[in-house]
Write a protein that holds these residues in place. Structure first.
Motif, PDB file in Angstrom:
ATOM      1  N   GLY A   1      -7.452  12.361 -13.490  1.00 37.42           N
ATOM      2  CA  GLY A   1      -7.402  12.808 -12.095  1.00 37.42           C
ATOM      3  C   GLY A   1      -8.461  12.133 -11.249  1.00 37.42           C
ATOM      4  N   GLU A   2      -9.689  12.026 -11.793  1.00 35.76           N
ATOM      5  CA  GLU A   2     -10.762  11.369 -11.050  1.00 35.76           C
ATOM      6  C   GLU A   2     -10.471   9.884 -10.847  1.00 35.76           C
ATOM      7  N   SER A   3      -9.883   9.258 -11.863  1.00 37.98           N
ATOM      8  CA  SER A   3      -9.520   7.847 -11.737  1.00 37.98           C
ATOM      9  C   SER A   3      -8.470   7.646 -10.654  1.00 37.98           C
ATOM     10  N   ILE A   4      -7.543   8.598 -10.562  1.00 39.60           N
ATOM     11  CA  ILE A   4      -6.527   8.522  -9.514  1.00 39.60           C
ATOM     12  C   ILE A   4      -7.178   8.585  -8.141  1.00 39.60           C
TER      13      ILE A   4
ATOM     14  N   GLY B   1      -0.937  11.425  -9.978  1.00 44.39           N
ATOM     15  CA  GLY B   1      -1.949  12.455  -9.758  1.00 44.39           C
ATOM     16  C   GLY B   1      -1.395  13.855  -9.924  1.00 44.39           C
ATOM     17  N   LEU B   2      -0.161  14.064  -9.483  1.00 49.59           N
ATOM     18  CA  LEU B   2       0.481  15.381  -9.632  1.00 49.59           C
ATOM     19  C   LEU B   2       0.674  15.719 -11.102  1.00 49.59           C
ATOM     20  N   TYR B   3       1.169  14.751 -11.899  1.00 46.60           N
ATOM     21  CA  TYR B   3       1.371  14.988 -13.330  1.00 46.60           C
ATOM     22  C   TYR B   3       0.034  15.219 -14.034  1.00 46.60           C
ATOM     23  N   ALA B   4      -1.002  14.496 -13.646  1.00 42.62           N
ATOM     24  CA  ALA B   4      -2.318  14.678 -14.261  1.00 42.62           C
ATOM     25  C   ALA B   4      -2.855  16.085 -13.976  1.00 42.62           C
ATOM     26  N   HIS B   5      -2.645  16.560 -12.742  1.00 45.50           N
ATOM     27  CA  HIS B   5      -3.104  17.905 -12.386  1.00 45.50           C
ATOM     28  C   HIS B   5      -2.331  18.968 -13.158  1.00 45.50           C
TER      29      HIS B   5
ATOM     30  N   GLY C   1       0.813  -1.220   0.000  1.00 48.18           N
ATOM     31  CA  GLY C   1       0.000   0.000   0.000  1.00 48.18           C
ATOM     32  C   GLY C   1       0.840   1.262   0.000  1.00 48.18           C
ATOM     33  N   HIS C   2       1.927   1.269   0.763  1.00 50.04           N
ATOM     34  CA  HIS C   2       2.819   2.435   0.830  1.00 50.04           C
ATOM     35  C   HIS C   2       3.461   2.685  -0.528  1.00 50.04           C
ATOM     36  N   GLN C   3       3.920   1.624  -1.190  1.00 49.77           N
ATOM     37  CA  GLN C   3       4.565   1.783  -2.492  1.00 49.77           C
ATOM     38  C   GLN C   3       3.579   2.294  -3.540  1.00 49.77           C
ATOM     39  N   LEU C   4       2.363   1.715  -3.548  1.00 50.24           N
ATOM     40  CA  LEU C   4       1.358   2.146  -4.527  1.00 50.24           C
ATOM     41  C   LEU C   4       0.916   3.583  -4.284  1.00 50.24           C
ATOM     42  N   ARG C   5       0.803   3.959  -3.032  1.00 52.69           N
ATOM     43  CA  ARG C   5       0.366   5.325  -2.716  1.00 52.69           C
ATOM     44  C   ARG C   5       1.372   6.359  -3.229  1.00 52.69           C
ATOM     45  N   ASN C   6       2.649   6.071  -3.110  1.00 52.29           N
ATOM     46  CA  ASN C   6       3.666   6.987  -3.632  1.00 52.29           C
ATOM     47  C   ASN C   6       3.539   7.137  -5.145  1.00 52.29           C
ATOM     48  N   SER C   7       3.330   6.019  -5.841  1.00 57.17           N
ATOM     49  CA  SER C   7       3.200   6.072  -7.306  1.00 57.17           C
ATOM     50  C   SER C   7       1.936   6.812  -7.720  1.00 57.17           C
ATOM     51  N   LEU C   8       0.840   6.543  -7.034  1.00 55.84           N
ATOM     52  CA  LEU C   8      -0.412   7.229  -7.360  1.00 55.84           C
ATOM     53  C   LEU C   8      -0.306   8.733  -7.123  1.00 55.84           C
TER      54      LEU C   8
END
Length: 373
Positions: A202-205, A179-183, A168-175
């Motif tokens: 962004g909504e999918s993220i 999300g930052l790049y999408a914004h 979960g920690h690894q996936l959260r960092n990637s997401l």
């Protein structure tokens, strides 16, 4: 007296079996034994996996003077135990400098040490009393097995919790990075279909982040949100979500008309069905059949989900619930691991097997409220 072990119901509905429960059970059993004349001394030796050591419970009859420390030390030394008889058989032993009669009824042999009931009497035991001691040994053995299974289950749950938190920690960092790049992409685009797609990303993220939080919650049994849920409705919902793939492969889904109500965490158990049914759809041949079935008992329900795919190899059967093991291309190997964690948190069981004709079957047992009809 009532025979049974103490199951403490926690506020979240989970069960906790403590080390003191088995000690109390042995104490109760030793008191029952010494209440039977001519037994005046009972000693129960058992393995406590929590302390990784053998423990003992000693009890005397009402009017018996306790043994001296020297005699107790001799009994504990097991120097008198020259030969260890088969389990659940009663054997008479002669103790050094001891005028009384000693009996031993083995329970088992764990961690290179014996478990047993030791009885000391004033006179030989009757056949009925010998049978009573043997039955006591069998009952005690079953209790110890339940206790050991529970501790193994707790260890396995803890391992899965650690894995879920790391993943979960690894996936959260990637997401967060995606999300930052999408914004940034959204802010840099003018009004166009591309800006709308950046919004969708962004909504999918955000949806993925919500699902990730639920995934991490699966690693914490204290966060179970238990409510009454209709079993059939939950399975139908999982099937509906997979309908496009089911239609694509022209699969037939067989499901019972009967149902029952379960006390479960809806989102988590649905995740179990989503994963098992998704695998069944993936491995099913075109025009194959996926069969969902369940048997409703007084205290539990047995759920079976089978497909007509290639089945499972011996390696699959051994590793199917192991983290990061997957036969699906691009699979994470966490789906069935998480499913098992969820079922264990619900005090249930899950296992896989190969069908004799063809395909794989996953079976689940879940507790069921007694007041269901």
């Amino acid at each position: 007296m009532t025979l049974g072990f103490s199951i403490q119901k926690l506020e979240n509905g989970s069960n906790y079996l403590s080390s003191s429960d088995i000690q109390n059970f042995c104490q109760l059993k030793s008191e029952q034994l010494t209440s039977q004349d001519p037994i005046f001394f009972a000693r129960i030796v058992y393995n406590d996996c929590l302390f990784k050591a053998h423990q003992e419970v000693i009890n005397y009859s009402q009017y018996q003077t306790p043994f001296s420390q020297k005699i107790l030390a001799y009994l504990r030394s097991e120097a008198w135990l020259i030969d260890f008889p088969p389990a659940f058989t009663l054997h008479e032993f002669r103790l050094k400098d001891f005028s009384y009669i000693c009996y031993i009824c083995p329970i088992g042999y764990r961690n290179q040490k014996p478990e047993y009931i030791q009885i000391i009497t004033h006179e030989p035991l009757s056949e009925s009393l010998q049978l009573y001691i043997k039955r006591s040994a069998i009952l005690l053995s079953k209790y110890v097995d339940i206790y050991l299974d529970y501790k193994r289950q707790k260890t396995e749950i803890q391992l899965l919790e650690d894995i879920l938190h790391r993943v979960g920690h690894q996936l959260r960092n990637s997401l967060g990075l995606i999300g930052l790049y999408a914004h940034n992409l959204y802010l840099g685009l003018k009004d166009s279909p591309w800006k709308e797609q950046a919004t969708i990303i962004g909504e999918s993220i955000q949806d993925l982040d919500t699902n990730l939080n639920e995934l991490i919650d699966c690693g914490q049994s204290a966060k179970l949100r238990v409510t009454s849920q209709n079993l059939r409705s939950l399975v139908v919902e999982s099937i509906t979500n997979l309908q496009p793939l089911i239609n694509q492969k022209q699969l037939k889904i067989s499901i019972p008309d009967t149902s029952t109500v379960l006390k479960i965490d809806r989102l988590q158990i649905k995740q179990v069905f989503d994963n098992i049914l998704s695998n069944a759809v993936h491995f099913s041949p075109n025009s194959g059949t996926i069969t969902c079935n369940w048997q409703i008992f007084q205290d539990e329900v047995l759920i079976k989900i089978s497909d007509q795919g290639k089945g499972l190899s011996q390696e699959d059967l051994q590793k199917v619930f192991t983290p990061f093991y997957s036969r699906r291309k691009g699979g994470t190997g966490l789906g069935l691991t998480i499913a098992k964690k969820i079922i264990l948190d619900h005090q249930g069981s899950i296992w896989a097997q190969v069908l004799s004709e063809r395909g794989a079957q996953f079976s689940i047992i879940l507790p069921r409220p007694r007041n269901n009809l």
